[in-house]
Design a protein around this motif. Structure first.
Motif, PDB file in Angstrom:
ATOM      1  N   GLY A 364      -8.620 -13.720  -2.456  1.00 22.11           N
ATOM      2  CA  GLY A 364      -8.096 -14.731  -1.551  1.00 22.11           C
ATOM      3  C   GLY A 364      -6.605 -14.930  -1.611  1.00 22.11           C
ATOM      4  N   VAL A 365      -5.913 -14.221  -2.497  1.00 23.48           N
ATOM      5  CA  VAL A 365      -4.447 -14.326  -2.586  1.00 23.48           C
ATOM      6  C   VAL A 365      -3.848 -12.995  -2.125  1.00 23.48           C
ATOM      7  CG1 VAL A 365      -2.476 -14.755  -4.092  1.00 23.48           C
ATOM      8  CG2 VAL A 365      -4.631 -15.948  -4.499  1.00 23.48           C
ATOM      9  N   TYR A 366      -3.129 -13.035  -1.005  1.00 23.64           N
ATOM     10  CA  TYR A 366      -2.624 -11.799  -0.394  1.00 23.64           C
ATOM     11  C   TYR A 366      -1.102 -11.836  -0.264  1.00 23.64           C
ATOM     12  CZ  TYR A 366      -7.526 -11.389   0.827  1.00 23.64           C
ATOM     13  OH  TYR A 366      -8.898 -11.318   0.758  1.00 23.64           O
ATOM     14  N   VAL A 367      -0.463 -10.774  -0.741  1.00 23.41           N
ATOM     15  CA  VAL A 367       0.983 -10.636  -0.568  1.00 23.41           C
ATOM     16  C   VAL A 367       1.240  -9.978   0.785  1.00 23.41           C
ATOM     17  CG1 VAL A 367       3.094  -9.599  -1.444  1.00 23.41           C
ATOM     18  CG2 VAL A 367       1.387 -10.455  -3.041  1.00 23.41           C
ATOM     19  N   LEU A 368       1.909 -10.707   1.666  1.00 23.19           N
ATOM     20  CA  LEU A 368       2.247 -10.164   2.977  1.00 23.19           C
ATOM     21  C   LEU A 368       3.542  -9.358   2.926  1.00 23.19           C
ATOM     22  CD1 LEU A 368       1.413 -13.285   5.197  1.00 23.19           C
ATOM     23  CD2 LEU A 368      -0.086 -11.387   4.546  1.00 23.19           C
ATOM     24  N   HIS A 369       4.403  -9.719   1.972  1.00 26.34           N
ATOM     25  CA  HIS A 369       5.675  -9.001   1.797  1.00 26.34           C
ATOM     26  C   HIS A 369       6.208  -9.285   0.396  1.00 26.34           C
ATOM     27  CE1 HIS A 369       9.656  -7.369   2.673  1.00 26.34           C
ATOM     28  NE2 HIS A 369      10.142  -8.446   2.077  1.00 26.34           N
ATOM     29  N   PRO A 370       6.679  -8.246  -0.321  1.00 21.76           N
ATOM     30  CA  PRO A 370       6.598  -6.825   0.018  1.00 21.76           C
ATOM     31  C   PRO A 370       5.243  -6.254  -0.411  1.00 21.76           C
ATOM     32  CG  PRO A 370       7.819  -7.109  -2.027  1.00 21.76           C
ATOM     33  CD  PRO A 370       7.452  -8.491  -1.563  1.00 21.76           C
ATOM     34  N   GLN A 371       4.726  -5.325   0.366  1.00 21.16           N
ATOM     35  CA  GLN A 371       3.443  -4.711   0.048  1.00 21.16           C
ATOM     36  C   GLN A 371       3.613  -3.349  -0.621  1.00 21.16           C
ATOM     37  OE1 GLN A 371       1.088  -4.793   3.686  1.00 21.16           O
ATOM     38  NE2 GLN A 371       0.409  -6.891   3.242  1.00 21.16           N
ATOM     39  N   HIS A 372       4.864  -2.940  -0.824  1.00 23.15           N
ATOM     40  CA  HIS A 372       5.152  -1.676  -1.500  1.00 23.15           C
ATOM     41  C   HIS A 372       6.170  -1.926  -2.616  1.00 23.15           C
ATOM     42  CE1 HIS A 372       3.964  -0.610   2.661  1.00 23.15           C
ATOM     43  NE2 HIS A 372       3.348   0.390   2.091  1.00 23.15           N
ATOM     44  N   ARG A 373       6.324  -0.943  -3.475  1.00 22.01           N
ATOM     45  CA  ARG A 373       7.428  -1.009  -4.434  1.00 22.01           C
ATOM     46  C   ARG A 373       8.737  -1.038  -3.664  1.00 22.01           C
ATOM     47  NH1 ARG A 373       6.336   3.100  -9.561  1.00 22.01           N
ATOM     48  NH2 ARG A 373       4.486   2.033 -10.411  1.00 22.01           N
ATOM     49  N   THR A 374       9.674  -1.843  -4.148  1.00 20.52           N
ATOM     50  CA  THR A 374      10.935  -1.993  -3.422  1.00 20.52           C
ATOM     51  C   THR A 374      12.072  -2.208  -4.397  1.00 20.52           C
ATOM     52  OG1 THR A 374      12.109  -3.363  -1.792  1.00 20.52           O
ATOM     53  CG2 THR A 374      10.477  -4.471  -3.164  1.00 20.52           C
ATOM     54  N   SER A 375      13.245  -1.768  -3.989  1.00 29.10           N
ATOM     55  CA  SER A 375      14.453  -2.024  -4.785  1.00 29.10           C
ATOM     56  C   SER A 375      15.100  -3.344  -4.383  1.00 29.10           C
ATOM     57  CB  SER A 375      15.460  -0.877  -4.586  1.00 29.10           C
ATOM     58  OG  SER A 375      15.781  -0.728  -3.213  1.00 29.10           O
ATOM     59  N   GLN A 376      14.561  -3.993  -3.323  1.00 35.75           N
ATOM     60  CA  GLN A 376      15.084  -5.280  -2.863  1.00 35.75           C
ATOM     61  C   GLN A 376      14.731  -6.375  -3.870  1.00 35.75           C
ATOM     62  OE1 GLN A 376      16.625  -6.663   0.221  1.00 35.75           O
ATOM     63  NE2 GLN A 376      16.701  -8.352  -1.242  1.00 35.75           N
ATOM     64  N   PRO A 377      15.718  -7.046  -4.462  1.00 37.74           N
ATOM     65  CA  PRO A 377      15.404  -8.146  -5.393  1.00 37.74           C
ATOM     66  C   PRO A 377      14.680  -9.277  -4.663  1.00 37.74           C
ATOM     67  CG  PRO A 377      17.719  -7.477  -5.549  1.00 37.74           C
ATOM     68  CD  PRO A 377      17.168  -6.827  -4.324  1.00 37.74           C
ATOM     69  N   ILE A 378      13.607  -9.759  -5.256  1.00 42.35           N
ATOM     70  CA  ILE A 378      12.866 -10.888  -4.689  1.00 42.35           C
ATOM     71  C   ILE A 378      13.366 -12.163  -5.356  1.00 42.35           C
ATOM     72  CG2 ILE A 378      10.601 -11.912  -4.343  1.00 42.35           C
ATOM     73  CD1 ILE A 378      11.125  -9.325  -2.766  1.00 42.35           C
ATOM     74  N   LYS A 379      13.888 -13.079  -4.540  1.00 44.83           N
ATOM     75  CA  LYS A 379      14.567 -14.253  -5.079  1.00 44.83           C
ATOM     76  C   LYS A 379      13.802 -15.558  -4.907  1.00 44.83           C
ATOM     77  CE  LYS A 379      19.130 -12.164  -4.356  1.00 44.83           C
ATOM     78  NZ  LYS A 379      20.464 -12.320  -3.726  1.00 44.83           N
ATOM     79  N   ALA A 380      12.786 -15.578  -4.039  1.00 51.82           N
ATOM     80  CA  ALA A 380      12.028 -16.812  -3.815  1.00 51.82           C
ATOM     81  C   ALA A 380      10.670 -16.480  -3.226  1.00 51.82           C
ATOM     82  CB  ALA A 380      12.792 -17.756  -2.886  1.00 51.82           C
ATOM     83  N   ASP A 381       9.759 -17.443  -3.297  1.00 49.18           N
ATOM     84  CA  ASP A 381       8.414 -17.302  -2.730  1.00 49.18           C
ATOM     85  C   ASP A 381       8.227 -18.281  -1.582  1.00 49.18           C
ATOM     86  OD1 ASP A 381       7.731 -15.399  -4.613  1.00 49.18           O
ATOM     87  OD2 ASP A 381       6.716 -16.819  -5.942  1.00 49.18           O
ATOM     88  N   VAL A 382       7.511 -17.834  -0.547  1.00 51.99           N
ATOM     89  CA  VAL A 382       7.052 -18.722   0.521  1.00 51.99           C
ATOM     90  C   VAL A 382       5.543 -18.567   0.609  1.00 51.99           C
ATOM     91  CG1 VAL A 382       7.147 -19.319   2.960  1.00 51.99           C
ATOM     92  CG2 VAL A 382       9.224 -18.595   1.787  1.00 51.99           C
TER      93      VAL A 382
END
Length: 640
Positions: A364-382
């Motif tokens: 029931g918990v789904y990541v909509l973005h990012p769904q792949h490995r990425t070099s983009q730093p993730i700075k916050a959650d929505v």
């Protein structure tokens, strides 16, 4: 000659990710064996031998001998193994040497080196592309093209579990990196897939289960007997106590017996010890057979991926999941244009990827973005939390035509997005991790998926809070986005977290909340429950929305104080148009006065309750004001 080569994975376990070192040793031993056989082969044939015979025997052995010498040369050069002087003059091309270097690098003790190796495999290398030569007609592959396919196959057979999972979670990975799943064992004589599912479900523990798991299990086992007797492998034969449950699918009579089993298996797979039983009794292979059989049924395939995703939460099962061939299936599914299919596959792969993912995504918990490995730093959650009769994906789709409560989704992705947070918000704010959650809700008890389930807002908030914390929510700044009853859940979750020291990071990192028509002071929906047949037996969720509910008033008062003390940013939208509920009534589900939290801005919008969270298009006010709120609330966090 293509059909004469054995598959390396059949010869040595290392090439299916079990023991890379053993795989290299086994391959070397196999090559030596081939050389010995070739060395004792007969000399070139006499002139009176037919040319076709030369091509089949002598020439084939000659080419195989060359291939073996090449493998041995590369192995000795890269792996520093012993190599006979008679082969030492063989010339190895640089790009072929690079393949083996990357394989060695992918198995390094240095994590950074392993991650870099995967990135280099995915990036454009000399073996990528499709070089062809033209004769007098169509294009034919050159020997180099065959060599490229060989190199992809080499990586596919020789890489370990971590590398294969990393390739599957890489957005631009080539499908040739993934071997087809191994052949499935034949079904038992006089058996069917329904009977096999029945045996699997019956083999799972049946005691000390919660009421819902017991309900789904007993229903599937008891009713399947009638179905198998009536029409083996066919559609559900309605009757008995299965009818009320079947109606809850909303697609009667298209629901099949397999869906009943899948519902039960999903529930069982949430229990780690039951996952072990599913694996031990051949469940992974059986689910794969079902997946192939129902390739045209997205609902069945999503149910199967839910089970696999739950099993992937148990790290000791990862090697079994990989060996059974599920990674190649998930690697294809995660690239599907269907957002639901891709998101289910992405969840399972993220749970398998312990190299770059510390979080665990429960059912029931789904990541909509990012769904792949990425070099983009993730700075916050929505985080997106749906409401009554909603879902993780359909609630957040782009607005379509006028609709009733039984919503249907357009499939035209070229003019329409089925999930604007994934399509629009991810593009506008790539530094966000965007999560959507799903939980079961119903308007009336007789349409509930599990009649024995009586989950209050308080119960659901604890359940969701636990799942979200396991997904790493609280480790970075957070904005909560909610629709309808989902907003009440968010309020209850934050109040609960504020009382639990282990959840302090969730509170400290919450920056703001966005409410779409949340009934802070109750809803008219509960008032109609006794007079309208559709709501003849109102669910607990509807009862809790009553305007005179003491729990609702306490929740409102406590949360306003909490939000003011924490100086949380709040934005609320509210509908101004009535909503059709079935064919019975039209009502204003959340009036303006009920949607007024008492803090933050309240913006009325001329839409109904369902469309308040569904912008008509990307440049519509509803989406642009939402985007502005997110950017402004997270401005400092996104700059760092």
């Amino acid at each position: 000659m293509k059909g004469t080569f054995p598959v390396y994975s059949d010869l040595c376990p290392g090439f299916r990710g079990e023991d890379p070192a053993a795989g290299r040793m086994s391959l070397a031993a196999y090559c030596v064996m081939c050389c010995r056989r070739l060395g004792t082969s007969t000399p070139p044939p006499k002139n009176n031998t037919y040319w076709k015979d030369i091509r089949i025997t002598y020439q084939a052995r000659k080419e195989l001998h060359k291939a073996v010498r090449k493998v041995l040369a590369i192995s000795a050069r890269i792996l520093q193994g012993p190599f006979a002087d008679t082969f030492a003059t063989f010339d190895v091309e640089d790009h072929e040497c690079a393949v083996w270097l990357l394989l060695k690098k992918s198995q390094s003790d240095d994590r950074a080196a392993r991650l870099q190796a995967v990135r280099e495999m995915v990036a454009a290398h000399p073996w990528h592309g499709n070089e062809t030569v033209r004769a007098h007609g169509p294009a034919f592959p050159t020997w180099k093209e065959g060599s490229k396919n060989y190199q992809f196959r080499t990586i596919a057979q020789a890489c370990d579990l971590r590398t294969l999972t990393g390739l599957a979670r890489s957005k631009e990975s080539d499908p040739r990196f993934f071997l087809p799943p191994p052949p499935l064992p034949p079904l038992k004589e006089d058996s069917s897939i329904e009977e096999e599912l029945r045996h699997l479900l019956a083999s799972l523990p049946q005691t000390e289960l919660d009421e819902c798991i017991q309900y789904f299990t007993s229903l599937a086992l008891s009713e399947s007997s009638q179905s198998l007797a009536a029409q083996k492998g066919g559609l559900w034969s309605f009757g008995g106590n299965g009818l009320p449950y079947a109606e809850s699918f909303g697609e009667v009579p298209s629901a099949t017996v397999e869906m009943f089993f899948l519902e039960a298996l999903v529930k069982h797979s949430e229990i780690p010890t039951h996952c072990d039983k599913i694996e031990a009794n051949g469940g992974l292979q059986l689910l794969q057979r079902l997946y192939q059989l129902y390739k045209d049924s997205p609902k069945v395939q999503r149910g199967i991926m839910r089970v696999v995703g739950n099993m992937a939460l148990n790290e000791h099962l990862h090697s079994t999941i990989v060996r059974s061939g599920w990674v190649s299936i998930l690697a294809a599914a995660v690239k599907s244009p269907d957002i639901m299919e891709a998101s289910h596959a992405a969840r399972a792969l993220a749970n398998l990827d312990r190299e770059t993912v510390a979080e665990k995504y429960q059912d029931g918990v789904y990541v909509l973005h990012p769904q792949h490995r990425t070099s983009q730093p993730i700075k916050a959650d929505v985080l997106f939390i749906h409401g009554l009769m909603g879902a993780a994906f359909k609630t957040w789709r782009q607005q379509d035509s006028d609709q009733v409560l039984t919503e249907k989704v357009s499939e035209d992705e070229t003019r329409y997005t089925t999930c604007w947070p994934k399509t629009w918000l991810a593009s506008d704010c790539p530094a966000l991790r965007i999560i959507s959650v799903e939980y079961d809700t119903s308007l009336s008890e007789w349409r509930a998926r599990c009649p024995s389930e009586r989950k209050s807002i308080a119960f659901r908030s604890n359940e969701l809070l636990r799942k979200l914390r396991a997904a790493g929510v609280g480790d970075r700044p957070v904005i909560w986005v909610s629709h309808s009853m989902g907003g009440l859940l968010v309020k209850k979750m934050l109040l609960e977290a504020s009382q639990r020291p282990e959840m302090s990071s969730v509170i400290n990192n919450t920056r703001g909340i966005l409410f779409y028509s949340v009934p802070h002071h109750g809803s008219h929906l509960a008032e109609y429950s006794v007079s309208v047949r559709y709501l003849l037996f109102p669910s607990l969720e509807v009862k809790e929305l009553s305007k005179d509910s003491p729990a609702l008033k306490t929740l409102q008062d406590d949360f306003v104080k909490f939000a003011k003390d924490r100086n949380l940013q709040v934005l609320s939208f509210v509908e101004t148009l009535p909503t059709s509920i079935g064919s019975m009534i039209r009502l204003h589900v959340v009036p303006v006065e009920s949607a007024d939290l008492g803090i933050g801005d309240l913006i009325p919008v001329d839409v109904n309750h369902l469309n308040i969270c569904k912008p008509k298009k990307k440049d519509a006010f509803l989406y642009q004001r939402t985007l502005q709120f997110i950017r402004e609330t997270l401005a400092k966090d996104l700059e760092n």
